[in-house]
Structures are given as C-alpha cells and as structure tokens.
Design an enzyme around this catalytic site. Structure first.
Site, PDB file in Angstrom:
ATOM      1  CB  CYS A  70      35.095   3.375  13.639  1.00  0.00           C
ATOM      2  SG  CYS A  70      36.468   2.137  13.998  1.00  0.00           S
ATOM      3  CB  CYS A 102      34.308  -1.207  16.722  1.00  0.00           C
ATOM      4  SG  CYS A 102      35.551  -0.129  17.353  1.00  0.00           S
ATOM      5  CG  ASP A 119      -5.546 -11.440  -3.590  1.00  0.00           C
ATOM      6  OD1 ASP A 119      -5.730 -12.294  -4.258  1.00  0.00           O
ATOM      7  OD2 ASP A 119      -6.036 -11.222  -2.363  1.00  0.00           O
ATOM      8  CG  ASP A 161      -6.276  -9.593   2.221  1.00  0.00           C
ATOM      9  OD1 ASP A 161      -6.081 -10.593   1.039  1.00  0.00           O
ATOM     10  OD2 ASP A 161      -7.325  -9.527   2.604  1.00  0.00           O
ATOM     11  CG  ASP A 185      -2.786 -13.331  -1.205  1.00  0.00           C
ATOM     12  OD1 ASP A 185      -3.142 -13.948  -2.193  1.00  0.00           O
ATOM     13  OD2 ASP A 185      -3.541 -12.584  -0.578  1.00  0.00           O
TER      14      ASP A 185
END
Length: 760
Positions: free
Chosen positions: A23, A26, A425, A653, A657
């Site tokens: 649980c 724990c 971009d 990409d 960036d």
C-alpha cells in the site's frame, strides 16, 4: 531492474526492484529508509512498478548499503532474474492460496447464505475453528510478517490493519467458544476473519495480474531485441550473440527478421516496418546509406548494415529507458497522496479504537463492539490510494509509446492537458526542413527570378563562380540553408574547395576566405548590421520574400568595405498534414504560434500557406535562436485577456530549439530531430507527424482524467466506508469485499487507457 546510471557528473542513479509492498504506507516507509542513508539525494518509490529509484553521491559500497536499507525496512530486494520470472509467469500464477482460502472459507460462509432463505446451517464450533485457523495463520502469515515489520519501523500499512482486524475477530470467536456454557449455541465470527483474508488475497492477486498488464508495453519493447545477429567476418556469415556485436561490424539481416542493432544500410534495398517504434503502420523504403533502427522488421530483401550503435546507445534502448523513467517517476499530484497516506493508518487505528469504545460504553455487547471495530480496520485500506496515480501513468505512457509518443517524465504528462498555447519552430518542424536554393541573383541582373541555370543573362558566368564560393564557405555547416547551397553546387558539378579562416556567427551567418578573397554570407539583417548597401537589390529581395522565399546575401570584403555580390533565395515546403494539424489544435481552443528566424515577409508567406494569421500574432518572425526561450517566457506570462499566465508547449527539432523546449511548460521534440532537442523535451514524437502533437495532449488529458477518477474512488471508498463500518452498517465480510474491490477497480479503470488510439 537493479541498474546504475549517471544522470550527472556528481550523482549516480540506482534502480532497485522491491518486493513485499502492499500500500501507499509501504511506499513511504521504503522512501524514508532510503533517504536516511548518508549521501542519498532523492529516493522515489513506485507501488505499481514495485521499484525504487535513488539518486545519490558516489560513495564506497553505496548500492549494497541502499539494498541493505530496503531489507532492514522489512522488504525484499529482487534480482533482475526474479523480476523477469515474475513478469513471464502464467496469468493464473499465485492463485493457489486464493483457491485454498476459498475452499476453507466457503463452508464457513454457507450459514450466511442459508440465513437469507430461513435455513440454519451453523457448523459445530470445533469445525469452524479447524477451517478458519489455517486461513488465519498460514494463508494470512504474509500479513503478520509485513505488519510486524511495520510496527518495528513505528509505522503502519495495510497488512497491519488486516492482521489486527482479522486476529481480533478470530480471537473473539475462540474466547466466545471456550467460555460458552456446555450445549449452548453461540454465534461465532470465524467466517468473517477467514473470508476477509481470502478476499484480500483475491484482491492482491487481481491487482498483481493487472500490474503485469500495465508493464506489457515495456515487455513488448524488450521483445523487439533479437538475441542473435548474422555477423559477417573473414569466415563468412556467423551467428553471434548480439552482445558481441561492435560498432563498425557488418551484419546481415534476412527478410522478416528484426534488425538487431542500429546501423546504416550498406548493401541492398528493402522496406522496413518501424511501427513498434514510431507507430507508423506503413513500411518505409530504405536505400544504401539510410539509417536502420534496431527492433524494426526487415521487409522483402536480404540486406547488410554497418553497425553504428549497440547496447544502451541504440534508439530502442533509449526508448525503453524513457518509458521506464516516466513510469518510475512520481507525478506532482502523487506527493500530496503520499502525505495523506503517511498519517492514514495511525488515524484509522484511532478511529477503530473509538468505534470499539463507543459501542461498548453505550451498553452494547463487547463482541458487537469488536466486530464493528474490525470492520473499520478492514475497510480502511490505503492500497488504492497508492495505486491510483502510478497505475494510470504506467498505462498512459505505455499506450502512448506504442503509438510513437515517448513521455519522458510524469510532470510533462500531468501538465500537457493544461496547454493552451503551442509554439512551433518553423524549419524542420512545420516545414519539410530541406530548403532548396531556388535562385542566386547578382546586382544588375535583368530578371529578378532568374534561376540557377537556363538564364541567358551575361552574369550567368559570375553566378557559377559565386555559387562555388558560397558552397565552399558553407561546406562545413549543418544549417539547412547551408546544405541547400552545397547541394545546388554539387548538382551542377561545381568543385567545392576548403575555406580558410572560417568563422561562424550563430544566428547570423559565416565569414571566411575562398581563393584569397574574403566573403561574408548570411541573413539580410546581419548584412544591414555590417553596413552592406542592399539598396541595389532591395526590390528583388522584397519580391522574393513576398513569394515566401527565405533570402540571404553574400558580400565581399574589399578595400572599400563590404560590397554586395549576390542574393540567394531558398524555398521550403510545408510538411504534409501540417495545416490540418494546426487547424485541429485551433479547433480545440488552443492558440498556435509559429516561431521563425526568417524575415517577416518570408515567415508571413509560409504562415499563410499553413493557415496561420500573422495579423493575429500567430507568426513571429526574425527570432534569433538565442531569443526563442525568451519568447516562450513571454507567451507563458499571458496577455491582458489572460493575465494569470498560459501553459505553453514548444515543438521543435534542432539544437537551437533546446533552450526553448526546456523553457516551455511542456517540450515536444520531433523524433527525427537532434538528440539535444529530445534530451531537453519532456515528450518525444518518434516520427515527424504533427498530428502526434494533438495526440500527446489528448493522452495527457485522458491519463490525468483517470488519475482524478482513481483518486476520487480511492478516497470515496474510505470516506463513505469508514463511517458506515463505525456505525454498524457494514460487517467485516462486506468491508473486506469493498476493500479488495477498491484496489481492483482502480487498476481496472487505469487499464482502460490501453484502448486509447490517436484521433484520426
């Protein structure tokens, strides 16, 4: 599990598989034990994956000390072999104790069924004792063991509540049996304790089975890696373990086989199925020189690849690591749940004691008071709280990975559904990213649209010379415009020479010497900053920009200063489906923005082609790479209409960036871009399909919705169940069934995410 990585130069990271957690309490205990070890910077424990991730300063025997801390807290440290064995077991594994418990408990529960029909099928007290005791102390031994460890650690967990509650019911039944007058029929509660233990065991078995389903995405990714490669050596083709393959080796791959490692195609041509990596269902044609990704499936031809990456450096290994990182991470909302769970068990113990005293002191029989207190202990289980968030995150990140969306951290997943601005971009993201040199114009040319070839203008000879100089200056650059210049020179068979004293100016251009003459080549804005007189070709530049071309200039340093020698026009094309993807986002009420380093005319022209409205601020032109992050910060700051700020996603990409991706609330990197961009982004889109942007936001929305639903039901079970049990409306059997149902319902609800698919 049990792997060590190095997230930074100063700290190391260790993953440990932890067994025995039941649980949220724990989870808190294991984290507390790990954080007490000197040198530990951070410890995150995930109940759904049953794992711990620890970041620590390198020290002597640190991994051993961390594993010892887990054991001392009362939990099991599992080896990788044990983890693999648990994941590959039958769906019915572990059902034995449940079946035995059901067989022993059924006769005890039979009288309860008989009472519904007016029948009295009460078993003799000694037989009830014989049936219930093995369930209590043999099948229920796991609860005593874990509960005892919790007591030693001065904390509580689900096992402690179950063991105290069922022991109280069993002990009360024994006491009533032994103190009853001879021949008297006494109502005993053996069936309550036995059935509760059986129901809890059933719930934990169903929970474990569901957990194995949530990790199916990781297992399917691991299954993509072949064990053997056809290595080409001096003796021909030899089968060797993939672990023995080295970078630079040549590997043969037969039709229908998976590529064992990353490489480039050196012989043959084929179609490759990359669907398990990118989500793209259509095969991709591969020719000599193309990249091949380990785990993808070779099509119709036998091919040979040259190995470029092995082991942890392969794309597949990085994908697996990203998914594992996301599933091991703790979402911000989970930290609040952990704080609640830390005090949950002690509060429940107090409530159970108050229930006992309340019923007993108001004149009710002691056994009645005990049974109501047992019901409170049994129904108040924090395991559903501990599973609510990680189960949904595991299912969401797993199904997203199957469709080409890699979510690197849980925070990105939790934030993405709030996004109301998406900044893109331009080059390589919204456009194909392979601009071509469409025109090279020199001062005095008659035709402003004169192409590179086919012109009868007298300047055509100087055009060839200037193209040779421009290509030589750009030959060492990876910028898309520089590559376009080099490609144009190569197409015309022009010989490129190595430039001298080359100097690149980020965001502006390049300066260097070719044939002892010094030239600068770059943006028009840079030329203006350098004092180049652009007036002779200003009209031509304006006309080209109005048509959507990106225009650069080349000037020569002479004794009279910088003299304009040529204009270069570059044309790029929108990506297929880009305008539709932007329209989809706009239809969802999300503002879309294009960020470009191009001049205003070229950027606006491309914006119009993509369906953007420059007049509404949807196109931001002439943005230097270093200014993109600042622009993202401005978008986050909000507007007068929304002064509280906006949640911004950045899609890019390239290397330039990366700062903007990191500055955004959610960074989305295109998988066909650079590693730097993917490292800075929280989400990676494995193929350059812009529809995945909307899909990433959608799976975030669905996952967060599941988290909220799970937390609602987890809290609702306890908020409604504890008072009902305390007031006597629930007996221990019903309470046990409700407790088991809470965990199973949370896991089942999370697994519904596996049916998610990106919208068409």
């Amino acid at each position: 599990m049990d792997t060590i990585t190095s997230p930074s130069a100063a700290n190391l990271s260790l993953d440990i598989a932890v067994g025995g957690m039941t649980c949220a309490s724990c989870v808190g205990r294991v984290e507390k034990a790990l954080k007490k070890v000197p040198g530990v910077q951070e410890a995150t424990v995930n109940l759904a994956t049953e794992s711990a991730r620890i970041t620590y300063a390198d020290a002597d025997q640190m991994p051993a000390r961390l594993r010892r801390a887990v054991r001392d807290a009362g939990y099991e440290v599992r080896t990788p072999a044990q983890v693999d064995a648990l994941e590959s077991v039958s769906p019915w594994a572990g059902f034995g104790p449940v079946a035995i418990g059901a067989l022993l408990s059924a006769p005890l529960a039979l009288p309860m069924v008989g009472d519904l029909f007016g029948q009295h099928w009460m078993l003799p007290a000694w037989l009830q004792f014989v049936l219930a005791t093995p369930v209590q102390f043999i099948l229920g031994a796991r609860f005593y063991k874990a509960g005892w460890h919790a007591l030693l650690a001065r904390s509580g967990n689900m096992d402690l509540l179950v063991s105290i509650g069922t022991t109280a019911g069993w002990a009360l039944s024994v006491w009533l049996w032994l103190t009853a007058p001879d021949g008297a029929m006494v109502h005993l509660y053996f069936e309550g304790s036995a059935v509760v233990i059986t129901l809890v065991l059933l719930g934990k078995w169903l929970e474990a089975r569901a957990k194995r389903q949530t990790t199916a995405a990781i297992r399917s990714l691991h299954a993509l890696r072949p064990d053997v490669a056809h290595w080409l050596g001096r003796d021909g083709e030899v089968d060797v373990p993939v672990a023995d393959v080295m970078v630079g080796d040549h590997i043969a791959v037969k039709p229908g086989e998976r590529f064992p490692v990353d490489g480039t195609l050196s012989e043959g041509q084929t179609q490759v199925d990359e669907s398990m990596l990118t989500g793209e269902p259509l095969p991709v044609r591969k020719d000599v020189g193309d990249k091949l990704t380990g785990g993808s499936i070779n099509g119709e031809g036998r091919v040979v690849l040259q190995v470029t990456a092995v082991g942890v450096d392969t794309v597949l290994a990085r994908i697996i690591r990203l998914v594992e990182d996301a599933q091991a991470a703790k979402a911000p909302i989970q930290r609040l749940v952990d704080k609640v769970s830390a005090v949950f068990v002690p509060v429940v113990l107090v409530l159970a004691l108050l229930t006992l005293l309340g019923w007993w002191l108001t004149g009710h029989p002691f056994e009645t008071a005990v049974i109501h207190a047992v019901a409170v202990l049994v129904i108040a289980c924090p395991c559903a709280l501990g599973l609510a968030t990680p189960a949904a995150i595991m299912a969401g990140t797993g199904v997203a990975a199957q469709h080409g969306i890699l979510i690197k951290d849980a925070q990105a997943l939790e934030l993405a559904h709030k996004v109301d601005v998406v900044a893109f971009d331009k080059t390589g993201t919204l456009t194909v990213g392979r601009p071509r040199l469409s025109a090279l114009l020199v001062p005095g040319a008659v035709d402003a649209s004169a192409p590179l070839e086919g012109s009868t203008a007298p300047e055509v000879a100087s055009v060839g010379t200037l193209l040779r100089i421009a290509a030589s200056l750009q030959s060492g650059s990876e910028h898309p415009l520089a590559r376009a210049v080099v490609a144009a020179a190569q197409e015309q068979g022009i010989t490129i020479v190595a430039p001298q004293q080359l100097q690149a100016v980020p965001g502006r251009g390049t300066e260097g010497e070719v044939d002892t003459r010094r030239f600068v080549i770059g943006s028009l804005r840079w030329m203006e900053e350098l004092g180049v007189d652009l007036q002779p070709m200003a009209a031509k530049a304006t006309g080209l920009q109005a048509e959507g071309a990106t225009v650069s200039a080349m000037a020569e340093r002479t004794g009279q200063g910088l003299t304009l020698r040529a204009l270069m026009a570059f044309a790029d094309e929108p990506k297929p489906g880009a305008s539709e993807a932007l329209a989809t986002l706009r239809a969802q009420g999300i503002r879309v923005v294009m960020i470009s380093g191009d001049n205003r005319g070229a950027a606006h022209a491309m914006g119009h082609r993509l369906g953007l409205n420059p007049d509404a601020g949807e196109v931001m032109a002439e943005v230097l790479p270093g200014d993109k992050a600042a622009l993202v910060a401005q978008l986050k700051a909000g507007t007068a209409a929304k002064p509280g700020g906006r949640t911004v996603a950045m899609v890019g990409d390239g290397v330039n960036d990366a700062p903007a991706l990191a500055a955004a609330d959610v960074g989305l990197a295109m998988g066909n871009g650079t590693d730097v961009a993917m490292h800075a982004a929280g989400i990676t889109l494995m193929r350059g399909d812009l529809t995945l942007v909307a899909a990433a936001l959608d799976i975030s929305d669905r996952t967060v919705a599941k988290i909220r639903q799970n937390l609602f039901w987890a809290f609702a079970y306890n908020v409604a169940g504890i008072p009902l049990a305390a007031l006597g409306y629930l007996n221990p059997v019903v309470a046990g069934a409700a407790m088991a149902l809470s965990s199973v319902s949370v896991m089942t609800n999370a697994l519904l995410l596996k049916r998610w698919k990106p919208r068409e």
